[in-house]
Design an enzyme around this catalytic site. Sequence first.
Site, PDB file in Angstrom:
ATOM      1  N   LYS A 150     -52.338   2.055  32.315  1.00 17.20           N
ATOM      2  CA  LYS A 150     -51.628   0.836  31.936  1.00 17.20           C
ATOM      3  C   LYS A 150     -50.147   1.173  31.877  1.00 17.20           C
ATOM      4  CE  LYS A 150     -55.094  -2.060  30.682  1.00 17.20           C
ATOM      5  NZ  LYS A 150     -55.230  -3.458  31.102  1.00 17.20           N
ATOM      6  N   ASP A 180     -51.794  -0.401  36.339  1.00 11.39           N
ATOM      7  CA  ASP A 180     -51.969  -1.810  36.000  1.00 11.39           C
ATOM      8  C   ASP A 180     -50.766  -2.257  35.186  1.00 11.39           C
ATOM      9  OD1 ASP A 180     -52.740  -4.331  35.270  1.00 11.39           O
ATOM     10  OD2 ASP A 180     -54.538  -3.727  34.161  1.00 11.39           O
ATOM     11  N   ASP A 231     -55.349  -9.674  39.765  1.00 12.37           N
ATOM     12  CA  ASP A 231     -56.252  -9.658  38.620  1.00 12.37           C
ATOM     13  C   ASP A 231     -56.112 -10.982  37.862  1.00 12.37           C
ATOM     14  OD1 ASP A 231     -57.735  -9.162  36.364  1.00 12.37           O
ATOM     15  OD2 ASP A 231     -56.702  -7.349  35.777  1.00 12.37           O
ATOM     16  N   LYS A 258     -63.230  -9.815  37.031  1.00  9.94           N
ATOM     17  CA  LYS A 258     -63.766  -9.692  35.680  1.00  9.94           C
ATOM     18  C   LYS A 258     -64.680 -10.894  35.464  1.00  9.94           C
ATOM     19  CE  LYS A 258     -59.918  -7.259  33.396  1.00  9.94           C
ATOM     20  NZ  LYS A 258     -59.002  -6.974  34.510  1.00  9.94           N
TER      21      LYS A 258
END
Length: 345
Positions: A150, A180, A231, A258
């Site tokens: 991250k 990310d 995403d 997701k």
Amino acid sequence: MMIATYQKHTLNFKQASGTSRGVLKTKDTWFIIIASEGKKGVGECGMFRGLSVDDRPDFEQKLQWACQNIHLGLDILLSELVELPSIQFGLEMAFLDLENKTAFELFPSRFTKGEDTIPINGLIWMGSEAFMREQITSKIEEGFTCIKLKIGAIDFQTELDLLKSIRSHFSAADIELRVDANGAFSPDEALEKLKRLSDYQLHSIEQPIKQGQVEEMARLCETTPLDIALDEELIGVFDVADKYDLLQTIKPQYIILKPTLVGGFQGGNSWIKAANDGKIDYWITSALESNVGLNAIAQWTYTLQNDRPQGLGTGGLFTNNIDSPLEVKNGNLQYNNKTNWNFNL
């Protein structure tokens, strides 16, 4: 007669986990439980506050409506709850669990028999440089060959130094690196930052700029030196035609699915078809569900036979997760049938 109820559960992180949106200490989730003729089916509606499109004041009211109208059947319920993807996913899980002979075995396979595993990435949370280095060392020692960091919350140069440090010890052939940004970069600075990141042979970057900036993201995907994975950009896009339009306009190198955020198995499958038709690759990740949701995602993911490392290593983050057969070993998720489920809240 079919009866459905729901129960809220607050998951507690073992340690505060940092993202560019802030630090997470707890995560609320909701279980939907269907009972019929002495059998039980359990699903998880893991709405993610601040991220899910169904983070709205009437969420529990809609969940209650689903329970009260469970007799309508799955197809009608899904069509009535299009704008509440996490409830859709919970219902899909619960109905599948109700139908199958073995509890929580939604997609029987070599994975659920303990005969095969799913490669996953090791997730590095944001924090101090020392904390991030500690996590990186730990993941490599645990056998992960794909690491996801991250980024976007601490100093960018410090993040580059962390990547440089990894690459000084491990080549791209040894360790696959993903980052990310959770939309942390501004459109004006994004391309320059991607150029600097690309010096470290990264696999890809997730969502470099905030979702909803379609033209800017399309330009970025066209000129980027580093593969981009969408995403958050997929959240709230329900219509199949709109999914095709978004992917054809932006032309990303990857999409990340997701299920909790995109409408479960049905929503995920429609995105996969649109991606395949556009020659866009994908992988699957969890969205901080409990082991109930993670289990469903993992079993579905295995059926897809996508050999990329998946983002399914979140089961060990919580102090009060549901006991399950899911285990992480040597950078893979496996199903240990010697461990029993303990859904007893």
